[in-house]
Design a protein around this motif. Sequence first.
Motif, PDB file in Angstrom:
ATOM      1  N   GLU A  59       0.796  -1.231   0.000  1.00 19.40           N
ATOM      2  CA  GLU A  59       0.000   0.000   0.000  1.00 19.40           C
ATOM      3  C   GLU A  59       0.825   1.277   0.000  1.00 19.40           C
ATOM      4  O   GLU A  59       0.339   2.319  -0.434  1.00 19.40           O
ATOM      5  N   PHE A  60       2.061   1.219   0.490  1.00 18.55           N
ATOM      6  CA  PHE A  60       2.821   2.450   0.716  1.00 18.55           C
ATOM      7  C   PHE A  60       4.105   2.494  -0.096  1.00 18.55           C
ATOM      8  O   PHE A  60       4.777   1.486  -0.274  1.00 18.55           O
ATOM      9  N   SER A  61       4.436   3.681  -0.543  1.00 23.18           N
ATOM     10  CA  SER A  61       5.671   3.872  -1.306  1.00 23.18           C
ATOM     11  C   SER A  61       6.877   4.023  -0.395  1.00 23.18           C
ATOM     12  O   SER A  61       8.015   3.831  -0.824  1.00 23.18           O
ATOM     13  N   GLY A  62       6.647   4.372   0.869  1.00 26.69           N
ATOM     14  CA  GLY A  62       7.740   4.526   1.810  1.00 26.69           C
ATOM     15  C   GLY A  62       7.232   4.465   3.235  1.00 26.69           C
ATOM     16  O   GLY A  62       6.041   4.660   3.492  1.00 26.69           O
ATOM     17  N   ALA A  63       8.150   4.189   4.143  1.00 30.46           N
ATOM     18  CA  ALA A  63       7.820   4.135   5.570  1.00 30.46           C
ATOM     19  C   ALA A  63       8.982   4.712   6.360  1.00 30.46           C
ATOM     20  O   ALA A  63      10.144   4.563   5.975  1.00 30.46           O
ATOM     21  N   VAL A  64       8.637   5.379   7.461  1.00 31.20           N
ATOM     22  CA  VAL A  64       9.651   5.938   8.346  1.00 31.20           C
ATOM     23  C   VAL A  64       9.348   5.537   9.784  1.00 31.20           C
ATOM     24  O   VAL A  64       8.189   5.337  10.161  1.00 31.20           O
ATOM     25  N   SER A  65      10.413   5.448  10.559  1.00 35.28           N
ATOM     26  CA  SER A  65      10.312   5.111  11.978  1.00 35.28           C
ATOM     27  C   SER A  65      11.403   5.891  12.699  1.00 35.28           C
ATOM     28  O   SER A  65      12.584   5.606  12.526  1.00 35.28           O
ATOM     29  N   PHE A  66      10.997   6.879  13.486  1.00 30.09           N
ATOM     30  CA  PHE A  66      11.967   7.720  14.178  1.00 30.09           C
ATOM     31  C   PHE A  66      11.858   7.543  15.686  1.00 30.09           C
ATOM     32  O   PHE A  66      10.850   7.882  16.282  1.00 30.09           O
ATOM     33  N   THR A  67      12.886   6.999  16.268  1.00 27.85           N
ATOM     34  CA  THR A  67      13.025   6.849  17.709  1.00 27.85           C
ATOM     35  C   THR A  67      11.805   6.165  18.333  1.00 27.85           C
ATOM     36  O   THR A  67      11.289   6.605  19.349  1.00 27.85           O
ATOM     37  N   LYS A  90       5.403  -1.065  -1.185  1.00 26.47           N
ATOM     38  CA  LYS A  90       5.428  -1.463  -2.578  1.00 26.47           C
ATOM     39  C   LYS A  90       6.829  -1.943  -2.931  1.00 26.47           C
ATOM     40  O   LYS A  90       7.806  -1.506  -2.304  1.00 26.47           O
ATOM     41  N   PRO A  91       6.976  -2.821  -3.925  1.00 23.65           N
ATOM     42  CA  PRO A  91       8.315  -3.203  -4.362  1.00 23.65           C
ATOM     43  C   PRO A  91       9.131  -1.946  -4.708  1.00 23.65           C
ATOM     44  O   PRO A  91       8.639  -1.035  -5.363  1.00 23.65           O
ATOM     45  N   GLY A  92      10.348  -1.905  -4.194  1.00 25.36           N
ATOM     46  CA  GLY A  92      11.206  -0.739  -4.387  1.00 25.36           C
ATOM     47  C   GLY A  92      11.005   0.342  -3.343  1.00 25.36           C
ATOM     48  O   GLY A  92      11.744   1.325  -3.319  1.00 25.36           O
ATOM     49  N   GLY A  93      10.001   0.187  -2.471  1.00 30.19           N
ATOM     50  CA  GLY A  93       9.708   1.186  -1.443  1.00 30.19           C
ATOM     51  C   GLY A  93      10.789   1.269  -0.388  1.00 30.19           C
ATOM     52  O   GLY A  93      11.388   0.259  -0.015  1.00 30.19           O
ATOM     53  N   LEU A  94      11.032   2.475   0.084  1.00 20.66           N
ATOM     54  CA  LEU A  94      12.079   2.713   1.079  1.00 20.66           C
ATOM     55  C   LEU A  94      11.541   2.674   2.503  1.00 20.66           C
ATOM     56  O   LEU A  94      10.420   3.120   2.762  1.00 20.66           O
ATOM     57  N   PHE A  95      12.364   2.170   3.403  1.00 20.46           N
ATOM     58  CA  PHE A  95      12.120   2.197   4.837  1.00 20.46           C
ATOM     59  C   PHE A  95      13.318   2.926   5.442  1.00 20.46           C
ATOM     60  O   PHE A  95      14.456   2.478   5.321  1.00 20.46           O
ATOM     61  N   VAL A  96      13.044   4.071   6.065  1.00 20.16           N
ATOM     62  CA  VAL A  96      14.089   4.940   6.588  1.00 20.16           C
ATOM     63  C   VAL A  96      13.780   5.235   8.047  1.00 20.16           C
ATOM     64  O   VAL A  96      12.616   5.416   8.415  1.00 20.16           O
ATOM     65  N   GLY A  97      14.814   5.313   8.864  1.00 19.78           N
ATOM     66  CA  GLY A  97      14.554   5.634  10.254  1.00 19.78           C
ATOM     67  C   GLY A  97      15.798   5.849  11.069  1.00 19.78           C
ATOM     68  O   GLY A  97      16.925   5.835  10.553  1.00 19.78           O
ATOM     69  N   SER A  98      15.552   6.035  12.346  1.00 20.74           N
ATOM     70  CA  SER A  98      16.632   6.229  13.315  1.00 20.74           C
ATOM     71  C   SER A  98      16.145   5.769  14.676  1.00 20.74           C
ATOM     72  O   SER A  98      14.948   5.626  14.909  1.00 20.74           O
TER      73      SER A  98
END
Length: 153
Positions: A59-67, A90-98
């Motif tokens: 469902e999502f093009s990207g996801a983030v998770s901060f602290t 989604k395939p190729g979608g980024l997961f970014v966080g800290s």
Amino acid sequence: MEIGPGPGLTTDLLRTSVPRLTALEIDAALVSSLSSRLRGSNVQVIEGDATGMPFGESEFSGAVSFTMLHHVPSQELQNKVLAEVLRVLKPGGLFVGSDSLQNWFMRIIHIGDTLVPVNPDTFGERLESAGFEVLEVQKNSQAFRFRARRPPA
């Protein structure tokens, strides 16, 4: 998608950079507060558990998770979060966080709260085990950040 926005400090910054944002929060009081504050904006606040997200696959093009990962009560449940993020991207979608590193200050501010530190030295392996392609895991003396991608189809 933002996972675990808490009071929405990062949500306020993120929402100015994207056309729409879904924020998934487990705490009902925070959901109510965020929903009221962000009503009429490009943010949809959903109450839910990141270990069993109420979303369909891809469902999502990207996801983030901060602290927030250190607030998940066990490493096994943290791994479920990673698997769920992979599922809803989604395939190729980024997961970014800290996240923060364990230190005396983190232990003190989490007295009476959940603190299950994430080890940045093994986090890349955990992302790979969940199915991600790891792009980077970098740490300094206080925190670490990561970028991973659901492999393209």
